[in-house]
Design an enzyme around this catalytic site. Structure first.
Site, PDB file in Angstrom:
ATOM      1  N   GLU A 239       0.848  -1.197   0.000  1.00 42.29           N
ATOM      2  CA  GLU A 239       0.000   0.000   0.000  1.00 42.29           C
ATOM      3  C   GLU A 239       0.881   1.244   0.000  1.00 42.29           C
ATOM      4  OE1 GLU A 239      -2.916   0.266   3.135  1.00 42.29           O
ATOM      5  OE2 GLU A 239      -3.542   2.258   2.488  1.00 42.29           O
ATOM      6  N   LYS A 371      -6.540 -13.869  17.897  1.00 38.45           N
ATOM      7  CA  LYS A 371      -6.881 -13.552  16.509  1.00 38.45           C
ATOM      8  C   LYS A 371      -8.351 -13.239  16.278  1.00 38.45           C
ATOM      9  CE  LYS A 371      -3.052 -16.458  15.158  1.00 38.45           C
ATOM     10  NZ  LYS A 371      -2.552 -17.653  14.518  1.00 38.45           N
ATOM     11  N   ASP A 447       3.054 -13.288  13.324  1.00 31.70           N
ATOM     12  CA  ASP A 447       1.854 -13.916  12.772  1.00 31.70           C
ATOM     13  C   ASP A 447       0.887 -12.798  12.342  1.00 31.70           C
ATOM     14  OD1 ASP A 447      -0.504 -15.212  12.262  1.00 31.70           O
ATOM     15  OD2 ASP A 447      -0.305 -16.621  13.936  1.00 31.70           O
ATOM     16  N   HIS A 545      -2.219  10.401  -1.505  1.00 31.07           N
ATOM     17  CA  HIS A 545      -2.606   9.074  -1.996  1.00 31.07           C
ATOM     18  C   HIS A 545      -2.590   9.035  -3.517  1.00 31.07           C
ATOM     19  CE1 HIS A 545      -3.756   6.086   1.085  1.00 31.07           C
ATOM     20  NE2 HIS A 545      -3.559   7.135   1.856  1.00 31.07           N
TER      21      HIS A 545
END
Ligand code: ADP
Length: 560
Positions: A239, A371, A447, A545
């Site tokens: 990104e 998670k 992770d 952006h």
């Protein structure tokens, strides 16, 4: 058995050109048998059964008429010869499949055996051809040509997942699996790199059935001046703006004299769920666990499976007859999920003796909570709880961020606090903490799924020094990071940890490296928050952006 002599070689489907129209995935190789072979098979099947039927009828007549069986007519002789010929053909064609499926079964058992043998310490499974695996290599398979093995995988005779074990060569296993996949799916994997990766390093610990690897660019931002030390922070992202924005934040922090960070708490959690015949029995165990005089007994049980996992406490919650026990422990420099799970297993084994009516439902009852967004992590913390702050000087705000204290404080109140409250946020009182957390997690082998709770963050902004300067802080209660174990030891991720000076286990103090990594994550989030909020405040967001995050290529021409 020499697999090179398999007749199925002739049956191999022709690989389709990548550009050809896709066929339904999952189509089997045998679906593509050349047409005449079907006829031949059908012919021999018919021949076999019809002559067998004919001979049985003839022998029945002979027995009824008392004619000796060894006296055969010409037609009977022809029928016997046809029977033998068709039997040989069918045995040759289908018998080999049977033998090979027998081999595949044997190899599966070999795979299971490896699982059992490797047991606790999977650090010893780093190399592709470790001795334990080499013992299970099947010579007939490993010595066959790649093309033949691809064919066996396509036909399902060799399970794709067993290739590493059967061949004893991870690189080759990946190459063959990939080729078989392309033939089965008739999709090209061109663009997904194959070479240039050590597949042995991920065997049985990071990724199963690899067919290549995804490339993610790693950018660097920094220096981050944190607690008087400088760090160059690696960030893996696709990104645009994220690295540039964080870098701008670091610049502002540096120009203001640096940020300060503190680790408030350090403990990984695992919460099994157990069920009792009654709620009162569940409460009985809760009271036992809550009693401080029982802590040492529990800790002795918990700690015995690791030199680093040290029980800190158990927090209980009841739902009727079910008891959820949230065990928390230090884990040295490891993120700690394996360690805490082993410790919990020890305690459960002990408790089972004391409470025979206790039914262990699951080692994880989601009260951990791993998670998944959960208030327990937001309130109680999980992994490392960190707070990081900096005072940004008025002139820095103007020069680097092109905004003012009052604008930022108001924006933070309306967006990160009130706006998130309106949205019913859980730990999301920030602008984009997860952008920075994910990028550092991927670069350093954490992770990525733990980004869920690791990105919990509340960003506070306040005017200080008579309203001239800005005090900004990020408080992150559940940063789950490690510098040893999991993906951290892979070459690329390890290099990124090394860049930060936190690679592997700390030699001075177990846990020092992972705690420092958590501080760096918090410091980077601080920079990211500062920069994005300033961009929004000064109206630069869309402009930047457009500059960094918009492809100049005509994306409509890129393949579907
Ligand atoms: P996790 O619990 O994060 O999944 P693992 O248990 O897979 O991590 O890996 C940690 C391993 O590294 C354990 O075998 C542990 O004994 C070993 N180890 C060596 N030094 C350290 C240290 N300083 N901190 C934590 N673990 C360490």
């Amino acid at each position: 058995m020499d697999v090179r002599r398999r007749p199925s070689k002739a049956l191999r489907p022709a690989p389709k050109e990548p550009s050809s129209a896709p066929e339904p995935t999952g189509a089997k190789a045998s679906d593509a048998l050349p047409l005449p072979l079907y006829f031949t098979n059908a012919l021999f099947f018919t021949l076999f059964f019809s002559v067998a039927y004919y001979l049985l009828l003839r022998w029945r007549d002979k027995i009824r008429n008392s004619v000796p069986l060894h006296i055969v007519t010409f037609s009977e002789l022809a029928a016997i010869l046809s029977l033998i010929a068709s039997f040989i053909y069918l045995l040759g064609f289908f018998g080999i499949d049977f033998v090979q499926s027998f081999i595949a079964r044997a190899s599966n058992e070999a795979w299971d055996l490896v699982d059992e043998e490797e047991g606790e310490d999977h650090r010893h499974r780093l190399m592709a051809c470790s001795p334990s695996i080499a013992d299970h290599i099947i010579p007939a398979v490993s010595s066959a040509e790649d093309e033949e093995i691809v064919d066996l995988v396509v036909k399902g005779t060799i399970p794709s997942y067993a290739l590493e074990v059967q061949l004893g060569d991870c690189q080759r296993a990946v190459r063959i699996r990939r080729e078989a996949l392309q033939r089965i799916t008739r999709r090209s994997l061109q663009g997904l790199p194959l070479d240039g990766f050590d597949y042995g390093s991920i065997l049985k610990q990071c990724c199963e059935m690899p067919v290549g690897y995804v490339q993610i660019p790693v950018g660097i931002a920094g220096p981050l001046l944190l607690d008087s030390f400088e760090y160059i922070v690696p960030m893996a992202t696709t990104e645009g703006c994220i690295v540039a924005s964080t870098n701008r934040g670091f610049k502002g922090i540096y120009a203001s004299g640096g940020a300060t960070s503190t680790i408030l708490r350090d403990g990984m959690t695992r919460a099994p769920v157990v069920r009792f015949p009654s709620a009162s029995r569940a409460c009985h165990l809760k009271f036992f666990l809550d009693n401080p005089s029982n802590f040492q007994t529990l800790a002795d049980e918990f700690n015995k499976s690791s030199n680093f996992a040290r029980l800190q406490g158990v927090q209980c919650s009841i739902a009727g007859k079910n008891l959820y026990m949230r065990f928390s422990c230090t884990t040295g420099d490891a993120m700690g999920m394996n360690m805490v799970s082993k410790g919990v297993e020890n305690v459960l084994a002990y408790l089972r003796n004391e409470y025979p009516d206790m039914d262990i439902i699951s080692i994880s009852g989601n009260f951990c909570s791993d998670k998944k967004p959960a208030a327990i992590n937001w309130i109680e913390g999980r992994g490392k709880s960190a707070v990081c702050e900096v005072v940004i000087k008025e002139e820095v705000l103007k020069k680097v961020f092109r905004t003012s204290v009052a604008t930022l404080v108001e924006l933070n109140m309306l967006k990160n606090l009130a706006g998130s409250a309106v949205a019913g946020a859980l730990g999301g009182f920030n602008a984009h903490a997860s952008n920075i957390v994910s990028a550092i997690f991927i670069a350093t082998g954490q992770d990525p799924a733990q980004n869920v709770e690791s990105s919990h963050c509340i960003t506070m902004m306040e005017a200080v020094n008579d309203g001239k300067d800005l005090h900004i802080s990020v408080t992150m209660p559940s940063i789950e990071v490690g510098t040893i174990g999991g993906g951290t030891q892979l070459a690329s991720q390890s290099a990124c940890l090394d860049l930060l000076g936190v690679k592997g286990a700390s030699k001075e103090l177990p846990g020092a490296n992972s705690r420092l990594l958590a501080k760096i994550v918090a410091g980077s989030v601080l920079a990211g928050e500062l920069s994005l909020m300033a961009a929004i405040a000064s109206g630069q967001l869309v402009e930047s952006h457009m500059k960094y995050n918009r492809s100049t290529k005509d994306v409509s021409k890129v393949g579907s």
